[in-house]
Design an enzyme around this catalytic site. Structure first.
Site, PDB file in Angstrom:
ATOM      1  N   ASP A 196       8.358  -9.822 104.820  1.00  0.00           N
ATOM      2  CA  ASP A 196       9.105  -8.623 105.207  1.00  0.00           C
ATOM      3  C   ASP A 196       8.257  -7.428 104.758  1.00  0.00           C
ATOM      4  OD1 ASP A 196      11.433  -6.816 105.580  1.00  0.00           O
ATOM      5  OD2 ASP A 196      11.420  -6.783 103.375  1.00  0.00           O
ATOM      6  N   ASP A 200       9.577  -3.467 104.432  1.00  0.00           N
ATOM      7  CA  ASP A 200      10.248  -2.424 103.625  1.00  0.00           C
ATOM      8  C   ASP A 200      11.003  -3.033 102.455  1.00  0.00           C
ATOM      9  OD1 ASP A 200      10.587  -1.004 106.756  1.00  0.00           O
ATOM     10  OD2 ASP A 200       9.490  -0.036 105.131  1.00  0.00           O
TER      11      ASP A 200
HETATM   12  C1  XBP Z   1      13.844  -2.099 106.814  1.00  0.00           C
HETATM   13  C2  XBP Z   1      14.554  -1.332 107.862  1.00  0.00           C
HETATM   14  C3  XBP Z   1      13.796  -0.299 108.644  1.00  0.00           C
HETATM   15  C4  XBP Z   1      13.439   0.878 107.737  1.00  0.00           C
HETATM   16  C5  XBP Z   1      13.202   2.141 108.518  1.00  0.00           C
HETATM   17  O1  XBP Z   1      12.976  -2.966 107.483  1.00  0.00           O
HETATM   18  O2  XBP Z   1      15.709  -1.593 108.101  1.00  0.00           O
HETATM   19  O3  XBP Z   1      14.661   0.151 109.670  1.00  0.00           O
HETATM   20  O4  XBP Z   1      14.538   1.149 106.888  1.00  0.00           O
HETATM   21  O5  XBP Z   1      12.147   1.920 109.442  1.00  0.00           O
HETATM   22  P1  XBP Z   1      12.486  -4.385 106.816  1.00  0.00           P
HETATM   23  P2  XBP Z   1      12.340   2.392 110.979  1.00  0.00           P
HETATM   24  O6  XBP Z   1      12.957  -5.446 107.790  1.00  0.00           O
HETATM   25  O7  XBP Z   1      10.982  -4.260 106.737  1.00  0.00           O
HETATM   26  O8  XBP Z   1      13.108  -4.518 105.436  1.00  0.00           O
HETATM   27  O9  XBP Z   1      12.876   3.796 110.947  1.00  0.00           O
HETATM   28  O10 XBP Z   1      10.969   2.280 111.568  1.00  0.00           O
HETATM   29  O11 XBP Z   1      13.328   1.395 111.538  1.00  0.00           O
HETATM   30 MG    MG Z   2      13.128  -5.300 103.595  1.00  0.00          MG
END
Ligand code: XBP
Ligand code: MG
Length: 253
Positions: free
Chosen positions: A8, A10
């Site tokens: 993953d 973020d």
């Molecule tokens: C986390 C998310 C993303 C980010 C924002 O992604 O939910 O939407 O918060 O990025 P991950 P965008 O699956 O990597 O934990 O504005 O590009 O969506």
């Molecule tokens: Mg994440």
């Protein structure tokens, strides 16, 4: 036998939410002349919805429902999200968002071995590219056999779609892969896709339900920064999670 690590982004590769995405959203709102400002606490609540465009819409549903009736609301959301993404790219390029402990070490180790690497994320492909380029250099994008990001699937996490997308392109069954995630949405998506899931938590996700994780750690550790294990039956030997300890614990479980 462990053949691929699926990361993953973020909250897992880097703590991107509080001081990255959140700041970028607020900058985009200000640039658009809107007086919306997402506090750390409010953003944590809004993280219950994955996807930046979906998150803005969720915010409007609760705070400005009338705006959702506007004919051009979809394009307004898309414009705000594009502006936010530009601000986020700038933060990454300025080196404001470092990789979490153990990530550079483990990715480098995996890249130098026969272990396949992949990414399964809700954020945009460009955000992945900017993060990897800023932290590991542009060539690091090639370390990943598959990068599954954002709108390539209809349903974002906690739906398993992005993990199915990645597994199909890895041409591997879930049983030979390990997902590394940070959130309740992420582990739900990984487990529905049949994957074993290792969790590293952060401030926003430490209270999430990780009862199905093989292990819950604060981070992957470094030789001079031991990890702490919060839960899970899998035990890694040593002070930090290495490729070998991952392979060993994966074969045992
Ligand atoms: C986390 C998310 C993303 C980010 C924002 O992604 O939910 O939407 O918060 O990025 P991950 P965008 O699956 O990597 O934990 O504005 O590009 O969506
Ligand atoms: Mg994440």
């Amino acid at each position: 036998m462990l053949k691929a690590l699926i990361f993953d982004v973020d909250g897992t590769l880097a703590d991107t939410e509080r001081d990255g995405h959140r700041i970028a959203f607020n900058a985009a709102f200000k640039e658009a002349g809107l007086d919306w400002k997402w506090s750390v606490k409010r953003y944590g609540e809004l993280l219950s919805v994955t996807g930046g465009k979906e998150r803005i819409r969720y915010f409007l549903q609760s705070d400005y429902p009338d705006l959702l009736q506007k004919d051009d609301i979809d394009s307004l959301i898309a414009q705000l999200h594009a502006s936010k993404t530009r601000h986020y790219h700038a933060l990454l390029t300025e080196g404001k968002i470092p990789l979490r402990p153990g990530i550079k070490r483990l990715l480098t180790q995996a890249h130098a071995s026969d272990m396949l690497l992949a990414i399964a994320t809700t954020t945009t492909h460009s955000n992945v590219e900017y993060l990897l380029t800023a932290t590991l250099g542009a060539q690091s994008m090639q370390w990943f056999t598959v990068i599954g990001a954002g709108d390539v699937v209809a349903e974002k996490k906690p739906a398993p779609d992005i993990y199915h997308y990645v597994l199909e392109r890895l041409k591997l069954p879930a049983k030979h892969c390990l997902a590394i995630e940070d959130s309740g949405h992420g582990i739900k998506a990984a487990k529905q896709a049949g994957l074993t899931c290792l969790i590293t938590v952060n401030d926003y996700t430490q209270a999430d339900d990780f009862s199905t994780a093989c292990a819950v750690l604060d981070h992957l550790g470094e030789p001079d920064l031991p990890y702490q294990q919060h839960a899970g039956n899998t035990r890694f030997d040593g002070e930090y999670v290495s490729l070998d300890s991952l392979k060993r614990c994966f074969s045992e479980h």
